[in-house]
Design an enzyme around this catalytic site. Sequence first.
Site, PDB file in Angstrom:
ATOM      1  N   SER A   1      -5.014   1.424  -1.273  1.00 46.04           N
ATOM      2  CA  SER A   1      -6.222   1.086  -0.518  1.00 46.04           C
ATOM      3  C   SER A   1      -5.907   1.046   0.965  1.00 46.04           C
ATOM      4  O   SER A   1      -4.761   1.219   1.380  1.00 46.04           O
ATOM      5  CB  SER A   1      -6.762  -0.278  -0.947  1.00 46.04           C
ATOM      6  OG  SER A   1      -5.928  -1.302  -0.457  1.00 46.04           O
ATOM      7  N   ALA A   2      -6.954   0.764   1.740  1.00 49.18           N
ATOM      8  CA  ALA A   2      -6.776   0.424   3.147  1.00 49.18           C
ATOM      9  C   ALA A   2      -6.266  -1.020   3.194  1.00 49.18           C
ATOM     10  O   ALA A   2      -6.196  -1.705   2.168  1.00 49.18           O
ATOM     11  CB  ALA A   2      -8.111   0.552   3.884  1.00 49.18           C
TER      12      ALA A   2
ATOM     13  N   GLU B   1       3.984  -3.047  -1.246  1.00 46.25           N
ATOM     14  CA  GLU B   1       4.334  -2.291  -0.030  1.00 46.25           C
ATOM     15  C   GLU B   1       5.122  -1.012  -0.349  1.00 46.25           C
ATOM     16  O   GLU B   1       6.095  -0.673   0.327  1.00 46.25           O
ATOM     17  CB  GLU B   1       5.116  -3.166   0.959  1.00 46.25           C
ATOM     18  CG  GLU B   1       4.467  -4.500   1.282  1.00 46.25           C
ATOM     19  CD  GLU B   1       3.171  -4.404   2.070  1.00 46.25           C
ATOM     20  OE1 GLU B   1       2.819  -3.301   2.533  1.00 46.25           O
ATOM     21  OE2 GLU B   1       2.504  -5.439   2.214  1.00 46.25           O
ATOM     22  N   ILE B   2       4.694  -0.273  -1.356  1.00 50.38           N
ATOM     23  CA  ILE B   2       5.411   0.935  -1.781  1.00 50.38           C
ATOM     24  C   ILE B   2       5.509   1.963  -0.659  1.00 50.38           C
ATOM     25  O   ILE B   2       6.451   2.762  -0.622  1.00 50.38           O
ATOM     26  CB  ILE B   2       4.776   1.554  -3.054  1.00 50.38           C
ATOM     27  CG1 ILE B   2       5.661   2.671  -3.629  1.00 50.38           C
ATOM     28  CG2 ILE B   2       3.376   2.076  -2.780  1.00 50.38           C
ATOM     29  CD1 ILE B   2       7.005   2.238  -4.116  1.00 50.38           C
ATOM     30  N   HIS B   3       4.590   1.939   0.279  1.00 53.77           N
ATOM     31  CA  HIS B   3       4.603   2.921   1.376  1.00 53.77           C
ATOM     32  C   HIS B   3       5.837   2.792   2.261  1.00 53.77           C
ATOM     33  O   HIS B   3       6.145   3.703   3.017  1.00 53.77           O
ATOM     34  CB  HIS B   3       3.319   2.817   2.209  1.00 53.77           C
ATOM     35  CG  HIS B   3       2.969   1.427   2.596  1.00 53.77           C
ATOM     36  ND1 HIS B   3       2.279   0.584   1.755  1.00 53.77           N
ATOM     37  CD2 HIS B   3       3.229   0.720   3.714  1.00 53.77           C
ATOM     38  CE1 HIS B   3       2.118  -0.584   2.348  1.00 53.77           C
ATOM     39  NE2 HIS B   3       2.687  -0.530   3.536  1.00 53.77           N
TER      40      HIS B   3
ATOM     41  N   CYS C   1     -14.174   2.700   7.833  1.00 55.35           N
ATOM     42  CA  CYS C   1     -14.554   3.953   7.178  1.00 55.35           C
ATOM     43  C   CYS C   1     -14.060   5.131   8.032  1.00 55.35           C
ATOM     44  O   CYS C   1     -13.629   4.946   9.171  1.00 55.35           O
ATOM     45  CB  CYS C   1     -16.072   4.017   6.995  1.00 55.35           C
ATOM     46  SG  CYS C   1     -17.007   4.082   8.545  1.00 55.35           S
TER      47      CYS C   1
ATOM     48  N   THR D   1      -1.963  -7.123  -2.654  1.00 53.94           N
ATOM     49  CA  THR D   1      -0.959  -8.123  -3.015  1.00 53.94           C
ATOM     50  C   THR D   1      -1.567  -9.191  -3.909  1.00 53.94           C
ATOM     51  O   THR D   1      -0.924  -9.659  -4.853  1.00 53.94           O
ATOM     52  CB  THR D   1      -0.334  -8.746  -1.757  1.00 53.94           C
ATOM     53  OG1 THR D   1       0.253  -7.696  -0.972  1.00 53.94           O
ATOM     54  CG2 THR D   1       0.747  -9.756  -2.111  1.00 53.94           C
TER      55      THR D   1
END
Length: 197
Positions: A9-10, A88-90, A187, A16
């Site tokens: 998501s954003a 926080e996989i990014h 958006c 979390t």
Amino acid sequence: MAKLYFRYSAMDAGKTLDLLKVAYNYEDRGRKPLVLTSAIDKRAGLNKVKSRIGINQDAYSLTDRDNIFEFVENYNSSNKIDCVLIDEIHFFTQEQVWQLAEIVDELNIPVICYGLRTNYLGQPFETAALLLAIADTLEEVKTICHCGKKASFNMMVQNGKAIKQGNPIVVDDDSLKEIDTKYVSVCRKHWKEGVYE
């Protein structure tokens, strides 16, 4: 059969919080989740995940040099686990994403990854792009823009202005407040226009 999940998501959508809910549900049923997070994100301190509403839980903070498959395999040999949850996989590497797939395929342990799809520059994180390609299940965690539309972009705002260049990874911590910097979920239209309120 275990699966690799990517819940994206954003910012400020409750990723979390969802991870903590899933961990609680596993524990409430006598199961053992293993919660992992990135050592890059120190907002809650090392070895902890914390939602923006204040709920937290112990976790293992890993670096981009850690072999997640080996870590989970070793941990599982003495503490049978039923699920791996990653916040926080990014902030992890593509190689580590493949290690997560190996956990699913070889150890038959479900892995649920939570993270951002894109950075504030509107570019996909490499790990997010890979997960979008190889995850068994994709789930969007939704939030809204100030206009009421679905927010799918992250905007960095510094001194009241949208920032569209710079280091693609800037951790949202207390140091950003000192330089009047924040992230806002918006958006696509408002991200392009640089409008955040």
